[in-house]
Design a protein around this motif. Structure first.
Motif, mmCIF file in Angstrom:
data_model
loop_
_atom_site.group_PDB
_atom_site.id
_atom_site.type_symbol
_atom_site.label_atom_id
_atom_site.label_comp_id
_atom_site.label_asym_id
_atom_site.label_seq_id
_atom_site.Cartn_x
_atom_site.Cartn_y
_atom_site.Cartn_z
ATOM 1 N N PRO A 27 0.989 -1.150 -0.090
ATOM 2 C CA PRO A 27 -0.157 0.074 -0.062
ATOM 3 C C PRO A 27 0.778 1.124 -0.049
ATOM 4 O O PRO A 27 0.469 2.251 -0.480
ATOM 5 N N PHE A 28 2.009 1.141 0.305
ATOM 6 C CA PHE A 28 2.747 2.247 0.589
ATOM 7 C C PHE A 28 4.009 2.355 -0.761
ATOM 8 O O PHE A 28 5.118 3.010 -0.405
ATOM 9 N N ARG A 29 3.888 1.581 -1.519
ATOM 10 C CA ARG A 29 4.727 1.310 -2.541
ATOM 11 C C ARG A 29 5.366 2.684 -3.281
ATOM 12 O O ARG A 29 6.575 2.781 -3.567
ATOM 13 N N GLU A 30 4.600 3.827 -3.141
ATOM 14 C CA GLU A 30 4.765 5.096 -3.736
ATOM 15 C C GLU A 30 5.251 6.017 -2.615
ATOM 16 O O GLU A 30 5.561 7.197 -2.863
ATOM 17 N N HIS A 31 5.330 5.493 -1.343
ATOM 18 C CA HIS A 31 5.826 6.498 -0.129
ATOM 19 C C HIS A 31 7.092 5.634 0.415
ATOM 20 O O HIS A 31 7.188 5.793 1.532
ATOM 21 N N LEU A 32 7.736 5.031 -0.499
ATOM 22 C CA LEU A 32 9.242 4.369 0.300
ATOM 23 C C LEU A 32 10.159 5.620 0.485
ATOM 24 O O LEU A 32 10.376 6.341 -0.263
ATOM 25 N N ARG A 33 10.800 5.396 1.734
ATOM 26 C CA ARG A 33 12.055 6.470 1.964
ATOM 27 C C ARG A 33 13.088 6.204 1.158
ATOM 28 O O ARG A 33 13.820 7.082 0.903
ATOM 29 N N TYR A 34 13.347 4.977 0.740
ATOM 30 C CA TYR A 34 14.535 4.758 -0.202
ATOM 31 C C TYR A 34 14.073 4.106 -1.489
ATOM 32 O O TYR A 34 12.660 4.021 -1.821
ATOM 33 N N SER A 35 14.631 4.056 -2.464
ATOM 34 C CA SER A 35 14.327 3.467 -3.893
ATOM 35 C C SER A 35 13.846 2.141 -3.541
ATOM 36 O O SER A 35 14.193 1.364 -2.811
ATOM 37 N N ARG A 36 13.236 1.647 -4.674
ATOM 38 C CA ARG A 36 12.634 0.318 -4.600
ATOM 39 C C ARG A 36 13.959 -0.849 -4.536
ATOM 40 O O ARG A 36 13.893 -1.872 -3.972
ATOM 41 N N GLN A 37 14.895 -0.460 -5.327
ATOM 42 C CA GLN A 37 16.131 -1.258 -5.424
ATOM 43 C C GLN A 37 16.801 -1.432 -4.067
ATOM 44 O O GLN A 37 16.993 -2.539 -3.642
ATOM 45 N N ALA A 38 16.943 -0.130 -3.611
ATOM 46 C CA ALA A 38 17.542 -0.161 -1.908
ATOM 47 C C ALA A 38 16.552 -1.120 -0.899
ATOM 48 O O ALA A 38 17.059 -1.831 -0.125
ATOM 49 N N THR A 39 15.295 -0.939 -1.137
ATOM 50 C CA THR A 39 14.293 -1.353 -0.228
ATOM 51 C C THR A 39 14.513 -2.791 -0.275
ATOM 52 O O THR A 39 14.444 -3.691 0.621
ATOM 53 N N CYS A 40 14.595 -3.225 -1.763
ATOM 54 C CA CYS A 40 14.752 -4.742 -1.900
ATOM 55 C C CYS A 40 15.857 -5.431 -1.355
ATOM 56 O O CYS A 40 15.832 -6.523 -0.575
ATOM 57 N N MET A 41 16.991 -4.748 -1.363
ATOM 58 C CA MET A 41 18.094 -5.343 -0.802
ATOM 59 C C MET A 41 18.186 -5.134 0.718
ATOM 60 O O MET A 41 18.622 -6.177 1.478
ATOM 61 N N LEU A 42 17.640 -4.277 1.255
ATOM 62 C CA LEU A 42 17.473 -4.071 2.800
ATOM 63 C C LEU A 42 16.672 -5.270 3.300
ATOM 64 O O LEU A 42 16.743 -5.950 4.276
ATOM 65 N N ALA A 43 15.548 -5.496 2.523
ATOM 66 C CA ALA A 43 14.587 -6.518 2.676
ATOM 67 C C ALA A 43 15.141 -7.957 2.800
ATOM 68 O O ALA A 43 14.911 -8.902 3.586
ATOM 69 N N ALA A 44 16.106 -8.310 1.717
ATOM 70 C CA ALA A 44 16.871 -9.504 1.831
ATOM 71 C C ALA A 44 17.642 -9.608 2.906
ATOM 72 O O ALA A 44 17.866 -10.853 3.289
ATOM 73 N N LEU A 45 18.292 -8.462 3.216
ATOM 74 C CA LEU A 45 19.241 -8.393 4.406
ATOM 75 C C LEU A 45 18.306 -8.753 5.770
ATOM 76 O O LEU A 45 18.672 -9.822 6.518
ATOM 77 N N VAL A 46 17.146 -8.135 5.835
ATOM 78 C CA VAL A 46 16.507 -8.614 7.045
ATOM 79 C C VAL A 46 15.853 -9.920 7.014
ATOM 80 O O VAL A 46 15.703 -10.635 8.118
ATOM 81 N N ALA A 47 15.669 -10.534 5.896
ATOM 82 C CA ALA A 47 15.224 -11.801 5.550
ATOM 83 C C ALA A 47 16.309 -12.915 6.213
ATOM 84 O O ALA A 47 15.962 -13.966 6.892
ATOM 85 N N LEU A 48 17.511 -12.478 5.595
ATOM 86 C CA LEU A 48 18.605 -13.549 6.301
ATOM 87 C C LEU A 48 18.725 -13.340 7.761
ATOM 88 O O LEU A 48 18.876 -14.405 8.352
ATOM 89 N N LEU A 49 18.555 -12.255 8.306
ATOM 90 C CA LEU A 49 18.700 -12.118 9.683
ATOM 91 C C LEU A 49 17.486 -12.953 10.484
ATOM 92 O O LEU A 49 17.638 -13.457 11.581
ATOM 93 N N GLN A 50 16.202 -12.746 9.763
ATOM 94 C CA GLN A 50 15.082 -13.491 10.390
ATOM 95 C C GLN A 50 15.578 -15.091 10.298
ATOM 96 O O GLN A 50 15.029 -15.759 11.243
ATOM 97 N N MET A 51 16.059 -15.443 9.193
ATOM 98 C CA MET A 51 16.524 -16.848 9.138
ATOM 99 C C MET A 51 17.294 -17.309 10.399
ATOM 100 O O MET A 51 17.369 -18.363 10.890
ATOM 101 N N ALA A 52 18.333 -16.508 10.473
ATOM 102 C CA ALA A 52 19.329 -16.472 11.616
ATOM 103 C C ALA A 52 18.581 -16.561 12.824
ATOM 104 O O ALA A 52 18.956 -17.483 13.752
ATOM 105 N N LEU A 53 17.778 -15.715 13.296
ATOM 106 C CA LEU A 53 16.961 -15.519 14.560
ATOM 107 C C LEU A 53 16.011 -16.994 14.543
ATOM 108 O O LEU A 53 15.949 -17.479 15.852
ATOM 109 N N GLY A 54 15.413 -17.409 13.494
ATOM 110 C CA GLY A 54 14.486 -18.458 13.664
ATOM 111 C C GLY A 54 15.404 -19.724 14.102
ATOM 112 O O GLY A 54 15.009 -20.555 14.759
#
Length: 441
Positions: free
Chosen positions: A29-56
């Protein structure tokens, strides 16, 4: 001791499945209101996903007393990433996160309940392949229709720039349902696993989410309708501007036609005076004719065309109603504000002031307009005399004298002011009703 590879794979797949779909739904719903570019947001999301796997993995193989801390860290990481990635009112983001958290809890409980019915031996173990497969199936049944709803209905409600004060409280709705779920899961004295394995609990949580979703839908529709009314209000004031311009142009054309029609008669008479040598009578006639000509321009209150048009119109209306109309300040031609927004602000404030004066029985009726620029801020005030008492709702909002409910005009002004980072303030002092609008341009 190193855990087997298949266990690492099972837990990793579960962690991703329990994180990425909800993150996508929360960001959409906020795809037009991202604080960073979509590419940067995807990279950060991938990093957070790896951290979530490690925490799991850490939560699965840690002692029991540490599992709660690791789980809380995982949730905090998700919230931190989301609030840092989305540039929107905190109430909107919190409402969305809590809504999806409730749905995520429903998916987990329903998946575990199904696993207990189909694979009872594996259901008592944590993060087995059976649970992951069933959760993927439950997600397909619930999240795909949910995505279509978010795309077609919810995103529209979030995109609308409703009054920020609304979102200060709306997030409490999903928060209340979240607390209901939390109490039902942990307040019974049973473990979370035992609660999830009971079909009655899954059915109860399903009913809670259905009721919650109905309320979410009502909220989304009300927000869309509220913003649609604001847009219609803007369109009405733009039509008023166009009508004023049309009336002015029509009056000018009629005056020109009358002048052209009468001109030949004036010229014939002046030619006769000239032939007879009656220069004094010719001069007197010219002076009289000049004074009878209509004004070649309307009153000029300020250099801004939209503001001047509205001020001229309401000045004539106030004069016809026997009310004084004073203008102080001179708004520049370019204000850095949309013409439709300026029309709604000035039109509503001046119209309310005029109606208040027309409702008065005494002779002391006055409207005072002030407008000025201070740096990058526009300040407009409209003061008017009034009689009687102002009607307000329990929250202090003024009630309309025409509709009985909240005044739509002032709500429109407040809505626009909020979009420009400003505010609307109303007060009464010395027998005057004072409305002030501050906009940050």
């Amino acid at each position: 001791m190193m855990p087997p590879f298949y266990r690492i794979l099972e837990i990793s797949v579960y962690s991703l499945l329990n994180f990425l779909p909800y993150l996508f739904l929360a960001l959409y719903p906020f795809r037009e209101h991202l604080r960073y570019s979509r590419q940067a947001t995807c990279m950060l999301a991938a990093l957070v996903a790896l951290l979530q796997m490690a925490l799991g993995l850490l939560a699965s193989f840690s002692p029991t007393d540490r599992k709660g801390f690791v789980s809380a860290s995982s949730t905090a990481l998700y919230f931190l990433f989301y609030f840092c990635s989305v540039r929107a009112h905190p109430g909107k983001t919190l409402f969305t996160l809590l809504m999806l958290s409730n749905i995520g809890n429903l998916v987990v409980v329903c998946s575990k309940c199904l696993e207990g019915q189909i694979f009872p031996g594996l259901a008592v173990q944590t993060y087995r392949w059976s649970f992951t497969v069933l959760m993927a199936a439950v997600q397909a049944v619930i999240l795909i229709p949910l995505f279509l709803y978010i795309r077609n209905v919810y995103s529209d409600a979030v995109e609308k720039e409703a009054d920020a004060s609304i979102w200060r409280y709306l997030w409490l709705i999903p928060a209340t349902f979240y607390l209901l779920w939390f109490y039902h899961l942990y307040g019974s004295g049973q473990s979370g696993l035992d609660v999830a394995l009971q079909p009655a609990n899954a059915l109860f949580l399903l009913c809670i989410n259905l009721g919650a979703f109905l309320i979410y839908h009502i909220v989304a529709r009300l927000l869309s309708e509220y913003c649609r009314n604001m847009e219609l209000e803007q369109q009405n004031h733009m039509l008023l501007l166009e009508n004023l311009q049309y009336v002015n142009l029509k009056d000018r054309i009629q005056e020109t036609r009358r002048a052209e029609h009468d001109l030949r008669h004036h010229m014939a008479l002046m030619a006769a005076y000239l032939e007879d040598g009656e220069y004094d009578r010719l001069r007197a006639y010219l002076d009289e004719y000049r004074s009878s000509l209509p004004e070649d321009s309307q009153a000029v209150f300020c250099r801004n065309h939209t503001a001047n048009l509205l001020l001229s119109y309401f000045a004539r209306q106030a004069t016809d109603a026997g009310a004084g109309f004073a203008v102080y300040g001179n708004l520049p031609a370019n204000l850095g504000i949309a013409e439709s927004d300026l029309s709604v602000i000035l039109g509503n404030l001046l119209e309310n002031a005029l109606q208040a004066c027309m409702a008065q029985e005494g002779s002391r009726r006055q409207i005072v307009f002030r407008g000025k620029m201070e740096g990058q801020c526009l300040l407009v005030t409209v003061d008017n005399t009034f009689e009687g008492e102002l009607r307000q709702d329990p929250n202090g909002a003024l009630l309309s004298t025409k509709r009985g409910g909240s005044g739509l005009g002032l709500e429109s002004v407040r809505h626009i002011a909020a979009r420009y980072g400003g505010m609307l303030r109303t007060e009464c002092r010395d027998g005057m009703f004072c409305a002030s609008v501050l906009l940050k341009l």
